[in-house]
Motif scaffolding. Structure first.
Motif, PDB file in Angstrom:
ATOM      1  N   UNK A 134       0.853  -1.196   0.000  1.00  0.00           N
ATOM      2  CA  UNK A 134       0.000   0.000   0.000  1.00  0.00           C
ATOM      3  C   UNK A 134       0.894   1.253   0.000  1.00  0.00           C
ATOM      4  N   UNK A 135       1.687   1.431  -1.059  1.00  0.00           N
ATOM      5  CA  UNK A 135       2.697   2.502  -1.085  1.00  0.00           C
ATOM      6  C   UNK A 135       2.136   3.907  -0.956  1.00  0.00           C
ATOM      7  N   UNK A 136       0.934   4.122  -1.458  1.00  0.00           N
ATOM      8  CA  UNK A 136       0.397   5.477  -1.500  1.00  0.00           C
ATOM      9  C   UNK A 136      -0.547   5.787  -0.334  1.00  0.00           C
ATOM     10  N   UNK A 137      -0.709   4.847   0.570  1.00  0.00           N
ATOM     11  CA  UNK A 137      -1.561   5.115   1.731  1.00  0.00           C
ATOM     12  C   UNK A 137      -0.826   6.020   2.717  1.00  0.00           C
ATOM     13  N   UNK A 181       3.356   5.539   3.124  1.00  0.00           N
ATOM     14  CA  UNK A 181       4.219   4.425   3.521  1.00  0.00           C
ATOM     15  C   UNK A 181       5.459   4.384   2.626  1.00  0.00           C
ATOM     16  N   UNK A 182       5.268   4.618   1.341  1.00  0.00           N
ATOM     17  CA  UNK A 182       6.389   4.606   0.407  1.00  0.00           C
ATOM     18  C   UNK A 182       7.350   5.768   0.680  1.00  0.00           C
ATOM     19  N   UNK A 214      -8.584  -0.948  13.637  1.00  0.00           N
ATOM     20  CA  UNK A 214      -8.442  -1.586  12.320  1.00  0.00           C
ATOM     21  C   UNK A 214      -7.550  -0.739  11.417  1.00  0.00           C
ATOM     22  N   UNK A 215      -7.278  -1.256  10.230  1.00  0.00           N
ATOM     23  CA  UNK A 215      -6.423  -0.549   9.281  1.00  0.00           C
ATOM     24  C   UNK A 215      -7.065   0.741   8.770  1.00  0.00           C
ATOM     25  N   UNK A 216      -8.358   0.878   8.949  1.00  0.00           N
ATOM     26  CA  UNK A 216      -9.051   2.076   8.476  1.00  0.00           C
ATOM     27  C   UNK A 216      -9.040   3.213   9.490  1.00  0.00           C
ATOM     28  N   UNK A 217      -8.504   2.952  10.671  1.00  0.00           N
ATOM     29  CA  UNK A 217      -8.476   3.972  11.717  1.00  0.00           C
ATOM     30  C   UNK A 217      -7.363   4.988  11.479  1.00  0.00           C
ATOM     31  N   UNK A 252       1.419  -2.322  12.547  1.00  0.00           N
ATOM     32  CA  UNK A 252       0.835  -3.657  12.671  1.00  0.00           C
ATOM     33  C   UNK A 252      -0.532  -3.718  11.995  1.00  0.00           C
ATOM     34  N   UNK A 253      -1.292  -2.630  12.085  1.00  0.00           N
ATOM     35  CA  UNK A 253      -2.613  -2.564  11.470  1.00  0.00           C
ATOM     36  C   UNK A 253      -2.556  -2.159  10.000  1.00  0.00           C
ATOM     37  N   UNK A 254      -1.519  -1.401   9.632  1.00  0.00           N
ATOM     38  CA  UNK A 254      -1.482  -0.788   8.309  1.00  0.00           C
ATOM     39  C   UNK A 254      -2.310   0.478   8.288  1.00  0.00           C
ATOM     40  N   UNK A 255      -2.400   1.159   9.444  1.00  0.00           N
ATOM     41  CA  UNK A 255      -3.254   2.330   9.602  1.00  0.00           C
ATOM     42  C   UNK A 255      -2.458   3.626   9.418  1.00  0.00           C
TER      43      UNK A 255
END
Length: 620
Positions: free
Chosen positions: A67-70, A82-83, A255-258, A281-284
């Protein structure tokens, strides 16, 4: 027609359900928590079998690909994906690898405030396999030099806004420590600059073997804690501890959406491990602020659509002390995760700011046990149960306050307290729940351990905290043992304050302790002191000394001038009576003084001033 046994079974099932609700009301929640913890551990084990290293850093690198652009970090309105963070930290790693001379296993001390560069440097050093020591940016002089020498770093990296502090300690810094500053240029002698070198650095990853680590018990961080006595100590943080802390947000239902809002300092385990690593850990997404601002807190939450916030008790207290405004419940925050909130503040916070689930937890930086308050019971720091004790054995034992040590009976064994009684929290140390101690300090590491507690050969960790357990197994914080007390969310070392005050040439002895102030979290610092013969008191000089040499939260608010210093039978300074008397001029005949920042001095603590402090008219 239904068989006769069907109604009977239905009645039996209803009866069992009612019986479970009555006798074991938290059974299903306990089972859910157990399965969640087991699932977290199983996931890590599966990743390791597949050759994927179950570290938070490995997880972050993987997310930067998936998810590079999140958005990962949002700071002062600027989005870092993230990227972005992955590539910037790669550049940091490349610079320190080729120009900093770092190698796997080296220690690097980090003196920076909350900013994206803190994350970039931290992750970049982690990619080189370095152990990163987070320095408290509020400490000064002797304490800061102690922390730096204690972790024996090869490099010291200093943020752009900490150059003043660096200038103060630079002449006394060990000559074998290379100093880097996160600026493009610097006039200080023998100091390297980082930002100019990053401009042309490669964004390619450094060789993976540098940070590849199959050993979850490898050290990755040093986080300083004042412990129970003395100067700060470097708690050893391993991959295992980082993973456990990073699972905290998930355990409370994030969650990852938080979107998480962090205003706590990143040198704290809560912000760095539970917050930043929890988001990974969540990807949030994490919204990071330079420092906490009560007046801007909810505006930021609305602006960035924040759904999770991190707190310490004092933070919530400050928010409740803000003037009431329209639309205070107009936000998307659903979870508040942290520790140290008082019951009255908890209730006021919910009444005022809406339907937010308060997720209180207990855990110490160096500890091997934690508790979570999943049920949201007001005042509780967590709850223990059969499953929790099965995997993380702990007990509350009797404490001898006069001897300032755990009570032992005539057979030499410790004794457990009854429910409703305050007891010292101890946790069993074994291969599944190890204690990694303090870097370069075997003496302090050993002092935290209790041997032969209930039987010969057993080993427990002394948490230093006194807790109370109720009939439903909820746990409540009662107090801290030893000399450390908490003020403004920080541990204050009485030994450190005593050393600073004792440097003054007119002070004979200084006895430092904490006193309760109504409607304030923790305890405010107070110093009972005596003067040297033929010396006079200089209140302005005491003020200047503590402001210059101590972080703001450690500056004592009250002084008590005594003719003689009271001692115990074992020649320790007597504190119990002094703590009980507090700072009340109607009770105490000794001269009392108050820390007045407007006058840059300590001033006499009159009955009128005392009344203003109690009423809240005088801000502390």
């Amino acid at each position: 027609m239904l068989p006769l046994w069907v109604p009977g079974m239905a009645v039996g099932m209803v009866s069992l359900h009612l019986l479970q609700k009555l006798l074991f009301p938290y059974l299903w929640q306990d089972l859910r928590d157990l399965l969640q913890a087991m699932g977290h551990g199983l996931s890590a084990a599966v990743r390791r079998r597949r050759g994927q290293f179950p570290t938070v850093l490995g997880r972050f690198v993987k997310l930067a690909q998936e998810q590079p652009h999140k958005p990962f970090l949002i700071y002062d309105g600027c989005v870092h994906t993230y990227q972005d963070v992955d590539r910037r930290s790669n550049q940091v790693a490349q610079v320190f690898l080729h120009q900093g001379g770092l190698k796997k296993g080296d220690t690097v001390a980090l003196l920076m405030t909350n900013e994206p560069n803190f994350i970039h440097v931290w992750f970049g050093l982690a990619k080189l396999g370095c152990v990163v020591a987070f320095l408290n940016f509020t400490i000064r002089f002797k304490s800061l030099l102690h922390c730096i020498s204690n972790c024996e770093p090869k490099l010291l990296v200093v943020g752009a806004d900490m150059l003043g502090t660096l200038k103060e300690i630079l002449p006394s810094l060990q000559k074998d420590i290379d100093v880097w500053v996160v600026t493009k240029d610097c006039t200080l002698p023998s100091v390297h600059t980082l930002l100019d070198k990053l401009e042309g650095a490669s964004e390619d990853p450094v060789p993976v073997h540098l940070h590849c680590d199959n050993d979850l018990k490898s050290s990755v961080l040093y986080i300083f804690t004042s412990g129970t006595t003395g100067l700060p100590k470097a708690a050893v943080i391993t991959n295992l501890q980082v993973l456990n802390a990073a699972g905290g947000l998930c355990a409370f239902g994030a969650t990852k959406n938080d979107i998480l809002y962090i205003t706590l300092p990143l040198y704290h385990g809560s912000a760095a491990l539970v917050g930043i690593c929890g988001c990974i850990e969540l990807g949030a997404t994490c919204v990071l602020r330079k420092k906490f601002s009560a007046s801007n807190f909810w505006n930021d939450c609305k602006k960035y659509n924040v759904t999770l916030i991190q707190y310490i008790g004092e933070l919530c207290h400050y928010l409740c002390n803000q003037p009431v405004k329209e639309g205070e419940k107009d936000h998307k925050v659903r979870l508040a995760i942290g520790n140290g909130i008082r019951s009255d503040v908890w209730r006021e916070f919910l009444d005022r700011f809406g339907n937010i689930k308060i997720c209180e937890f207990y855990g110490t930086t160096e500890g091997n046990i934690s508790f979570l308050n999943h049920a949201g019971k007001i005042g509780a720091i967590g709850r223990t149960n059969f499953f929790h004790k099965l995997f993380s054995p702990s007990d509350l034992i009797k404490y001898d306050f006069q001897k300032d040590e755990p009570f032992r009976n005539k057979h030499g064994w410790c004794e457990k307290v009854k429910k409703g009684e305050a007891g010292l929290l101890i946790s069993k140390v074994n291969t599944k729940n190890p204690f990694f101690g303090y870097a370069g300090n075997k003496r302090e590491t050993e002092k935290k351990l209790l041997h032969d507690v209930f039987k010969k050969g057993d080993l427990y960790l002394n948490s230093g905290d006194l807790l109370v357990q109720d009939q439903e197994n909820f746990l409540y914080f009662w107090d801290r043992i030893g000399d450390t007390f908490r003020w403004k969310g920080e541990n204050v070392s009485t030994a450190e304050v005593s050393d600073v005050v004792g440097m003054l040439d007119f002070i004979q002895d200084a006895n430092v302790y904490g006193v309760l102030v109504p409607d304030h979290e923790g305890k405010a610092g107070m110093v009972a002191f005596t003067l040297k013969p033929d010396k006079t008191l200089n209140l302005e000089q005491i003020y200047e000394q503590v402001v210059t040499c101590l972080p703001s939260y450690a500056c004592p608010l009250f002084l008590r001038l005594q003719e003689t210093m009271e001692m115990t039978g074992t020649l320790k300074q007597q504190k119990f009576r002094l703590v009980g008397e507090g700072f009340n001029p109607s009770v105490i005949t000794d001269p009392l003084y108050f820390f007045d920042s407007s006058k840059k001095s300590y001033v006499p603590l009159t009955k009128e001033l005392h009344a203003k402090i109690l009423s809240g008219q005088m801000k502390l």
